[in-house]
Write an enzyme that holds these catalytic residues in place. Structure first.
Site, PDB file in Angstrom:
ATOM      1  N   GLU A 221       0.763  -1.047   0.280  1.00 46.39           N
ATOM      2  CA  GLU A 221       0.001   0.174  -0.375  1.00 46.39           C
ATOM      3  C   GLU A 221       0.829   1.343  -0.137  1.00 46.39           C
ATOM      4  O   GLU A 221       1.818   1.353   0.956  1.00 46.39           O
ATOM      5  CB  GLU A 221      -0.787  -0.626   1.035  1.00 46.39           C
ATOM      6  CG  GLU A 221      -1.946   1.096   1.619  1.00 46.39           C
ATOM      7  CD  GLU A 221      -2.784   1.446   0.270  1.00 46.39           C
ATOM      8  OE1 GLU A 221      -3.376   0.963  -0.243  1.00 46.39           O
ATOM      9  OE2 GLU A 221      -2.735   3.213  -0.592  1.00 46.39           O
TER      10      GLU A 221
ATOM     11  N   ASP B  32      -5.663  -4.148  -8.104  1.00 47.47           N
ATOM     12  CA  ASP B  32      -6.420  -3.680  -7.917  1.00 47.47           C
ATOM     13  C   ASP B  32      -5.922  -1.593  -7.926  1.00 47.47           C
ATOM     14  O   ASP B  32      -6.341  -1.828  -6.263  1.00 47.47           O
ATOM     15  CB  ASP B  32      -7.541  -3.644  -6.425  1.00 47.47           C
ATOM     16  CG  ASP B  32      -8.374  -3.193  -6.168  1.00 47.47           C
ATOM     17  OD1 ASP B  32      -9.113  -2.938  -7.597  1.00 47.47           O
ATOM     18  OD2 ASP B  32      -8.971  -3.792  -5.592  1.00 47.47           O
TER      19      ASP B  32
HETATM   20  C1  SAM Z   1      -9.389   0.351  -5.082  1.00 53.60           C
HETATM   21  S1  SAM Z   1      -7.467   0.010  -3.329  1.00 53.60           S
HETATM   22  C2  SAM Z   1      -8.131  -1.101  -2.554  1.00 53.60           C
HETATM   23  C3  SAM Z   1      -8.671  -1.592  -2.250  1.00 53.60           C
HETATM   24  C4  SAM Z   1      -8.737  -3.412  -2.010  1.00 53.60           C
HETATM   25  N1  SAM Z   1      -7.563  -3.880  -2.806  1.00 53.60           N
HETATM   26  C5  SAM Z   1      -9.562  -4.267  -1.424  1.00 53.60           C
HETATM   27  O1  SAM Z   1      -9.855  -5.307  -2.311  1.00 53.60           O
HETATM   28  O2  SAM Z   1     -10.513  -3.999  -0.565  1.00 53.60           O
HETATM   29  C6  SAM Z   1      -6.544   0.609  -3.665  1.00 53.60           C
HETATM   30  C7  SAM Z   1      -5.231   1.535  -3.187  1.00 53.60           C
HETATM   31  O3  SAM Z   1      -4.248   1.373  -3.698  1.00 53.60           O
HETATM   32  C8  SAM Z   1      -3.425   2.422  -3.131  1.00 53.60           C
HETATM   33  N2  SAM Z   1      -2.636   2.941  -4.082  1.00 53.60           N
HETATM   34  C9  SAM Z   1      -2.293   3.878  -5.245  1.00 53.60           C
HETATM   35  N3  SAM Z   1      -1.728   3.639  -6.053  1.00 53.60           N
HETATM   36  C10 SAM Z   1      -0.258   2.684  -4.984  1.00 53.60           C
HETATM   37  C11 SAM Z   1       0.502   2.287  -6.054  1.00 53.60           C
HETATM   38  N4  SAM Z   1       0.802   2.650  -6.459  1.00 53.60           N
HETATM   39  N5  SAM Z   1       1.134   1.120  -4.938  1.00 53.60           N
HETATM   40  C12 SAM Z   1       0.337   0.482  -3.786  1.00 53.60           C
HETATM   41  N6  SAM Z   1      -0.726   1.022  -3.432  1.00 53.60           N
HETATM   42  C13 SAM Z   1      -1.436   1.883  -4.364  1.00 53.60           C
HETATM   43  C14 SAM Z   1      -4.899   3.368  -2.643  1.00 53.60           C
HETATM   44  O4  SAM Z   1      -3.858   3.940  -1.756  1.00 53.60           O
HETATM   45  C15 SAM Z   1      -5.868   2.265  -2.895  1.00 53.60           C
HETATM   46  O5  SAM Z   1      -6.166   2.011  -0.505  1.00 53.60           O
END
Ligand code: SAM
Length: 285
Positions: free
Chosen positions: A122, A168
Site C-alpha cells: 500500500e 487492484d
Molecule cells: C481500490 S483500493 C484497494 C482495495 C483493496 N484491494 C480491497 O479490495 O479491499 C486501491 C488502493 O491502492 C492504493 N494505491 C494507489 N497507488 C498505489 C501504488 N502505486 N502502489 C500501491 N498502492 C497504491 C490506494 O491508496 C488505495 O488504498
C-alpha cells in the site's frame, strides 16, 4: 494520492471482486500445498460502514447492502456471507448487524493455512499504517509501504510458487490502464503459472473493449473476463460497472460463478442496459 477506498468499500465493484476472490482462494486451497497470496494495492484492509466516509458516499447500500437484503444470499454466496459473518458476528439474515466490511487483505489473511504467505503493498502512508493496525502482527503476513506496480518485479515469482496476485489500482493517473497492462505482462513474464486477478472500472465500454483487445494480444495464458455493469456504460465521467481479468483461472471457474453472477445481477443492476457477463479473453493454449 487522493483516492480513499473507505468511500467505496462494499460497493458493487468490491462485491464482484471479493466474491470472485473467495472462489479463487477456495480453488487454490483444494490442494494441500501452501500458497503465496499477493495484493499489490491493498487499501486499509477493514472498513467501518458506520464511519463518516461510508456514510457520506452511501455506496455500500447499493452493493453489499443490496446483496444481503436478499435472504438467498447465504445459499448462493456461502463463502462470501460466511466471511462477512466471521467479521460481523451479530450479522443477521437480511443484513442487519452489518457494521464492518472486509477489504481484500482481511479476506486473504482470513484464508491462511499453515505454510501459506500473504504479501500486501500500500503506497498511501496513512493507509499503510492503518493497514498494519487492522491486520495486526501475523508472521504469515508481510506488509510493505511501497508502490505495488514497482513491487511486482521484486516479489515475483514468490515462494511458495503457487498462488495469486490481486492487482487492484486506484485509477487516479490518466495513463493507469497503460501502467496496468505493463504490470500484468511483467507479472505474467515473471510468474507464468501464477493466477493474476486484475480489477478495472468500466465507464465507457468501448474504450474498455479496446484496452482488453490490445492486452489479449500479448497475454500468453488462458484469461477470463468477468464484468458487471449497473447501468449502460456509455458515460466516460461515471463508473457504471467494473470488471476482473483472471489469468490462469482454475478449472470450471465459469461454471462455479454463473449462478453467483446471475444472483448479483438481480441485486445490483440499477438501470435497464446493465448486465453481467463472463467471457474468455484468451483461450487456453
Ligand atoms: C481500490 S483500493 C484497494 C482495495 C483493496 N484491494 C480491497 O479490495 O479491499 C486501491 C488502493 O491502492 C492504493 N494505491 C494507489 N497507488 C498505489 C501504488 N502505486 N502502489 C500501491 N498502492 C497504491 C490506494 O491508496 C488505495 O488504498
Amino acid at each position: 494520492m487522493n483516492y480513499r477506498h473507505a468511500f467505496h468499500a462494499g460497493n458493487f465493484g468490491d462485491v464482484l471482486k471479493h466474491v470472485v476472490l473467495l472462489e479463487l482462494l477456495d480453488a487454490l486451497h483444494r490442494k494441500p500445498n501452501p500458497v503465496h497470496l499477493i495484493d499489490t494495492h491493498a487499501g486499509i484492509g477493514l472498513y467501518d460502514l458506520a464511519g463518516d466516509e461510508a456514510q457520506r458516499s452511501g455506496e455500500y447500500r447499493f452493493g453489499i447492502g443490496a446483496v444481503l437484503a436478499d435472504l438467498q444470499a447465504e445459499k448462493i454466496l456461502p463463502r462470501y456471507t460466511a466471511a462477512l459473518k466471521r467479521l460481523n458476528p451479530e450479522l443477521k439474515p437480511g443484513g442487519s448487524g452489518l457494521r464492518r466490511y472486509p477489504g481484500s487483505p482481511w479476506l486473504l489473511q482470513d484464508s491462511v493455512r499453515p505454510g501459506d504467505r500473504v504479501t500486501l503493498c500500500e503506497l498511501h502512508p496513512q493507509d499503510a499504517e492503518t493497514l498494519k493496525r487492522n491486520i495486526g502482527r501475523d508472521p504469515a503476513v508481510a506488509i510493505h509501504h511501497r508502490d505495488g506496480f514497482a513491487a511486482i518485479k521484486a516479489l515475483l515469482p514468490p515462494t511458495p510458487r503457487r498462488g495469486l496476485a490481486l492487482i487492484d489500482p486506484a485509477f487516479e493517473a490518466k495513463d493507469e490502464f497503460t501502467i496496468l497492462s505493463k504490470a500484468v505482462l511483467t507479472a505474467q513474464q515473471r510468474w507464468a503459472t501464477g493466477q493474476l486477478v486484475v480489477w478495472y472500472p468500466i465507464k465507457d465500454q468501448k474504450s474498455i473493449e479496446a484496452w482488453k483487445t490490445a492486452l489479449a494480444k500479448e497475454l500468453k495464458s488462458e484469461t477470463l473476463c468477468i464484468e458487471l455493469t449497473v447501468r449502460p456504460a456509455k458515460d466516460a465521467r461515471q463508473m457504471s460497472g467494473s470488471g476482473l481479468l483472471v489469468v490462469n483461472p482454475p478449472w470450471q471457474l465459469k461454471e462455479t460463478l454463473a449462478p453467483m453472477l446471475d444472483f448479483l445481477k438481480g441485486r445490483l443492476i440499477r438501470e435497464t442496459g446493465g448486465g453481467v457477463r463472463i467471457t474468455t479473453l484468451v483461450k487456453a493454449g
